[in-house]
Design a protein around this motif. Structure first.
Motif, mmCIF file in Angstrom:
data_model
loop_
_atom_site.group_PDB
_atom_site.id
_atom_site.type_symbol
_atom_site.label_atom_id
_atom_site.label_comp_id
_atom_site.label_asym_id
_atom_site.label_seq_id
_atom_site.Cartn_x
_atom_site.Cartn_y
_atom_site.Cartn_z
ATOM 1 N N SER A 1 -68.398 -72.945 -32.990
ATOM 2 C CA SER A 1 -69.593 -72.128 -33.190
ATOM 3 C C SER A 1 -69.227 -70.683 -32.858
ATOM 4 N N ALA A 2 -69.931 -69.742 -33.487
ATOM 5 C CA ALA A 2 -69.606 -68.332 -33.247
ATOM 6 C C ALA A 2 -69.695 -68.029 -31.754
ATOM 7 N N ARG A 3 -70.675 -68.612 -31.118
ATOM 8 C CA ARG A 3 -70.861 -68.350 -29.695
ATOM 9 C C ARG A 3 -69.685 -68.869 -28.854
ATOM 10 N N GLU A 4 -69.279 -70.102 -29.157
ATOM 11 C CA GLU A 4 -68.148 -70.680 -28.433
ATOM 12 C C GLU A 4 -66.858 -69.924 -28.757
ATOM 13 N N TRP A 5 -66.724 -69.515 -30.023
ATOM 14 C CA TRP A 5 -65.543 -68.743 -30.403
ATOM 15 C C TRP A 5 -65.474 -67.461 -29.574
ATOM 16 N N LEU A 6 -66.604 -66.769 -29.457
ATOM 17 C CA LEU A 6 -66.633 -65.510 -28.703
ATOM 18 C C LEU A 6 -66.300 -65.745 -27.228
ATOM 19 N N ARG A 7 -66.822 -66.844 -26.701
ATOM 20 C CA ARG A 7 -66.567 -67.156 -25.290
ATOM 21 C C ARG A 7 -65.056 -67.369 -25.069
ATOM 22 N N ARG A 8 -64.448 -68.121 -25.982
ATOM 23 C CA ARG A 8 -63.021 -68.409 -25.806
ATOM 24 C C ARG A 8 -62.157 -67.186 -26.079
ATOM 25 N N ALA A 9 -62.564 -66.387 -27.065
ATOM 26 C CA ALA A 9 -61.785 -65.179 -27.353
ATOM 27 C C ALA A 9 -61.762 -64.284 -26.117
ATOM 28 N N GLU A 10 -62.902 -64.167 -25.475
ATOM 29 C CA GLU A 10 -62.963 -63.334 -24.268
ATOM 30 C C GLU A 10 -62.109 -63.940 -23.155
ATOM 31 N N ALA A 11 -62.227 -65.272 -22.985
ATOM 32 C CA ALA A 11 -61.450 -65.953 -21.938
ATOM 33 C C ALA A 11 -59.947 -65.767 -22.169
ATOM 34 N N ALA A 12 -59.533 -65.742 -23.438
ATOM 35 C CA ALA A 12 -58.106 -65.648 -23.758
ATOM 36 C C ALA A 12 -57.615 -64.200 -23.804
ATOM 37 N N GLY A 13 -58.549 -63.230 -23.739
ATOM 38 C CA GLY A 13 -58.144 -61.827 -23.779
ATOM 39 C C GLY A 13 -57.905 -61.300 -25.183
ATOM 40 N N LEU A 14 -58.600 -61.879 -26.163
ATOM 41 C CA LEU A 14 -58.469 -61.405 -27.545
ATOM 42 C C LEU A 14 -59.455 -60.258 -27.781
ATOM 43 N N ASP A 15 -58.937 -59.127 -28.220
ATOM 44 C CA ASP A 15 -59.752 -57.927 -28.441
ATOM 45 C C ASP A 15 -60.461 -58.044 -29.791
ATOM 46 N N THR A 16 -61.759 -58.329 -29.762
ATOM 47 C CA THR A 16 -62.472 -58.589 -31.015
ATOM 48 C C THR A 16 -62.791 -57.316 -31.793
ATOM 49 N N THR A 17 -62.577 -56.148 -31.201
ATOM 50 C CA THR A 17 -62.869 -54.908 -31.938
ATOM 51 C C THR A 17 -61.817 -54.657 -33.010
ATOM 52 N N ARG A 18 -60.726 -55.417 -32.993
ATOM 53 C CA ARG A 18 -59.648 -55.158 -33.954
ATOM 54 C C ARG A 18 -59.595 -56.201 -35.061
ATOM 55 N N LEU A 19 -60.636 -57.040 -35.164
ATOM 56 C CA LEU A 19 -60.650 -58.060 -36.220
ATOM 57 C C LEU A 19 -60.581 -57.409 -37.596
ATOM 58 N N ALA A 20 -59.683 -57.936 -38.433
ATOM 59 C CA ALA A 20 -59.507 -57.378 -39.775
ATOM 60 C C ALA A 20 -59.870 -58.371 -40.864
ATOM 61 N N GLY A 21 -60.039 -59.640 -40.520
ATOM 62 C CA GLY A 21 -60.369 -60.626 -41.534
ATOM 63 C C GLY A 21 -60.344 -62.026 -40.966
ATOM 64 N N ILE A 22 -60.894 -62.950 -41.766
ATOM 65 C CA ILE A 22 -60.920 -64.360 -41.385
ATOM 66 C C ILE A 22 -60.421 -65.160 -42.588
ATOM 67 N N ALA A 23 -59.431 -66.006 -42.369
ATOM 68 C CA ALA A 23 -58.945 -66.887 -43.436
ATOM 69 C C ALA A 23 -59.190 -68.325 -43.000
ATOM 70 N N VAL A 24 -59.782 -69.131 -43.888
ATOM 71 C CA VAL A 24 -60.031 -70.526 -43.517
ATOM 72 C C VAL A 24 -59.341 -71.469 -44.500
ATOM 73 N N THR A 25 -58.908 -72.620 -43.970
ATOM 74 C CA THR A 25 -58.151 -73.591 -44.767
ATOM 75 C C THR A 25 -59.061 -74.429 -45.657
ATOM 76 N N HIS A 26 -60.246 -74.794 -45.144
ATOM 77 C CA HIS A 26 -61.223 -75.563 -45.929
ATOM 78 C C HIS A 26 -62.554 -75.576 -45.202
ATOM 79 N N GLU A 27 -63.570 -76.111 -45.860
ATOM 80 C CA GLU A 27 -64.938 -75.932 -45.379
ATOM 81 C C GLU A 27 -65.369 -76.901 -44.286
ATOM 82 N N HIS A 28 -64.554 -77.884 -43.941
ATOM 83 C CA HIS A 28 -64.993 -78.839 -42.919
ATOM 84 C C HIS A 28 -65.351 -78.105 -41.630
ATOM 85 N N GLY A 29 -66.367 -78.666 -40.957
ATOM 86 C CA GLY A 29 -66.893 -77.996 -39.768
ATOM 87 C C GLY A 29 -65.842 -77.685 -38.722
#
Ligand SMILES: [Zn+2]
Ligand SMILES: [Zn+2]
Length: 273
Positions: free
Chosen positions: A32-60
């Motif tokens: 979930s976007a919320r859980e993703w944000l929580r983990r990104a912060e926990a891992a120290g990923l700087d979300t201000t530098r996001l340039a794109g999202i690539a996904v392999t397929h639509e499964h949840g």
């Protein structure tokens, strides 16, 4: 510094990110976007530098948060046309970038190529994302490697590869035979042993990072997957890092040195315009 983030991987969600000086590309966003944000912060990923999202397929477990995160950060969402269609009307108004098997597509500062996989989704694919400095591959939710997949995954600096199940643990899992056959079939999942064999084929001097991913909770364990893969790769001369992505906690960021300048010409994907 180039870093690969493994925010979580398994049947309940897969989320990776390639963080480079040019920007950050998310590789699947199956939280979930919320859980993703929580983990990104926990891992120290700087979300201000996001340039794109690539996904392999639509499964949840690969795309749950993708549309919402693309909207929130105002970044393009890249996937095969079938996957984009399957993601549905939620993508309206987003910048979507269709990926085609035969060509390399620009997603922000990244070049992304893909290869169709056999799996019960609209148009599932393995991905390779490259910048001038590094080339990273991602493949899971498939049962048998194809020639096309081996070609896509050649000459990588890092590879995220499914090591779904241990063959003995699958047989003793208590799953009905029909389910066991489906998991072990060509449209199912990659076993630890098959992952080790494929990685052996993909080995070359500049492969420095292997991330085992999408482990089954019932039929695998991180130490079991590692034991099936790492000694095999060491015997073949691999001196890089083997990491095992887990379901519920992000791994510490995995550093990747840029390729030496004299090798960077090799990064060009062949049909790049
Ligand atoms: Zn799937
Ligand atoms: Zn999956």
């Amino acid at each position: 510094v180039i870093r690969l983030f493994a925010l979580g991987s398994g049947s309940r969600g897969n989320a990776f990110a390639l963080d480079t000086p040019d920007g950050t590309l998310l590789l699947d966003a199956g939280l979930s976007a919320r859980e993703w944000l929580r983990r990104a912060e926990a891992a120290g990923l700087d979300t201000t530098r996001l340039a794109g999202i690539a996904v392999t397929h639509e499964h949840g477990d690969h795309a749950t948060g993708a549309v919402r995160l693309a909207r929130r950060f105002g970044v393009p969402l890249a996937a095969t046309e079938g996957t984009l269609r399957a993601l549905g009307p939620g993508t309206a108004g987003l910048t979507t970038v269709p990926l085609r098997g035969s060509s390399v597509t620009e997603v922000g500062p990244f070049s992304v190529a893909c290869c169709r996989l056999l799996h019960d989704a609209a148009e599932p694919a393995a991905l390779v994302a490259a910048t001038g400095d590094v080339r990273v591959g991602l493949a899971y939710d498939f049962g048998r490697p194809t020639t096309g997949l081996r070609w896509l995954l050649r000459d990588l600096d890092a590879v995220i590869l499914e090591a779904n199940y241990d063959e003995v643990l699958l047989r003793t899992s208590g799953y009905p035979p029909s389910v066991q056959h489906r998991i072990a079939g060509s449209g199912g999942h990659l076993s630890n042993r098959a992952a080790a064999e494929l990685l052996g084929e993909l080995l070359h001097d500049h492969l420095r990072l292997v991330v085992l991913a999408h482990l089954s909770q019932q039929c695998n364990a991180p130490e079991v997957a590692r034991a099936a893969v790492e000694p095999h790769l060491r015997r073949l001369g691999f001196r890089g890092t083997v990491a095992v992505a887990v379901q519920d906690t992000p791994l510490p960021p995995l550093p990747l040195m840029p390729r030496p300048a004299h090798l960077q010409a090799e990064l060009g994907l062949p049909d790049r315009a």
